[in-house]
Scaffold this motif. Sequence first.
Motif: not given
Length: 576
Positions: A21-22, A25, A125-126, A128, A130-131, A134, A151
Amino acid sequence: MRANLMFKAIFLIALPIFGFTAKAPDFTVTDYNNKVHKLYEAYLDKDKVMVIKFFFVGCPPCTSIAPYVQQSYARWGSGAGKVEFLQISTMKGDYNSTIKSYSQNKGLTFPGVGVDGGAQAALAPYLAGTFGSWYGTPTFVVIAPNGEVNYNVNMSLGNPSGLDTAIAQALRLGNGGGGGGGCTNAFTVNTITKILPETYYIVDLLNGNPASEIQTGNYNCEFQLPQNIDGHYVIPQMNQTVDPRQNVSTADIVLIQRYILTLQPFNNLQRAVADVNNSGSITAADVSEIRKLILGITAGFNKLTKSYVVVHNPKSLNYFDLTDRVLVKDLVSKAKTNVFGVGQYGDVGGANLISNDDLIVRSSGKINFFVEVTQNSNGNFEHRFYSDETLLVNSFQYEIQGTENNILDVMAGNYFSSNLGFKYSLNNAPGTARMVGLASNLAANIPAGETWFTVITKDHDKFKNSHVNGFNYEFALDNLSRFISDVNLIYLVSSLKGQNVSIYYSQLNDIIINSTKNAITKIDCLNLNGNQVFNYSYPAETYELEIKTTSMQPGIYFAKVQLANGNSELKKFVKF
């Protein structure tokens, strides 16, 4: 309409969970050995893949799966190749020193990062979302050299395929940086035979470095190959063993004969499996070795240490192309085919099954063997085997089984032995005899009624077809276009007692009773119920008498023979 919009929104949020995916960071962390890891500078920009295991020391499933992660780490080069592993703690109470003790206790060698090494910033980031959502620990993340994130990769106990697949995919997503832009040396090999190798190795034959295993035959930069791959070969490995007689028959001998006489070409795999004496060529010596194996004279091919042979480019008809390996650079550049084949030594027919040309078709047809039993002057019993049809025979192998230690000898019929080379062996198993015949001119016409062979026994016996020790009976007929894999034994006459009288069939299936001069005075024919069907007075000076059976119903009958000395003998026969 609102429900549909809500469904679309949920779908778009869930989508990033699957695949790359994205962009990830960047982060900088320091592991428990004080080594600094900069995601992009140290790894991604050099076309390396980063695998992150998010965990914490007190997590039971993280501990359970840790040995399998260690195995994957070792399989992908232990950090020295194109892949690096990091375990990053999700708990603020896990310090580098804590993780170091944990790793040492569990035998883990891949680096770990605690709260004092920058774990929280790398995790944020993970955590939160973002992908994707959790779900807790352990969570696996694979980051490709171009920064794309795979992810929540599946890594289950004992099954690393999900993680391996994600790493292999990531290696192909190079960023064009210092590493050369992804996995440029990736290749795949293919084995096209039914028999497959146990594994494949990349072997450096130029410098003698340790071999690297690629179990599936696919190389996706799981480990680092040197920049110069000259002398690196892919060599499949096949060390399994099998009973050498399995799948080997006289039909294979016929194929070898045809090859020697230049009547039939062999592909590379056929040439390899036919060389059973390991001489580097195919000669009559190979025919002899297979014949001895079939007869049980030898238990295997003495000059071979393996049951199977591996061949590159097995369909090739070029003799000088025969090898068991191929250069890695030729696979990468596609200069050579990536195809291999595995064959069993001696199974020449099976080695041809990789192509559609000249396939050997084994039918389920039967051959009738009539067995006529008489007693000779020595008191031994002679079992004469013959067929009721004319057969064009290339070769045959046959085994019969009777009473233990009862078989004295086996003799080929005169016509048969003059047209087919005949060999036999006794007692490979208790009470067995093996026969092998091979036409001297590739095919021999055996007329109906001709004696194939005669088996001599001490006592009266009745044989049955045998499959002892993997030996199958098989008859190659009609220039290899037909195979008989079943034999029907029909006992016509069985000598029940006495030595003075013999009984057999005429060409018209009438019964002929033979004796010494003036030995018989009367013959009574009885059915199974003991009722008299007819009787004959035996004329003086007669040696044999033909009894017409035309008017008799099919079935089993007995001829009660009255001898001149006052004794009698009972002979059984069948009316068809």
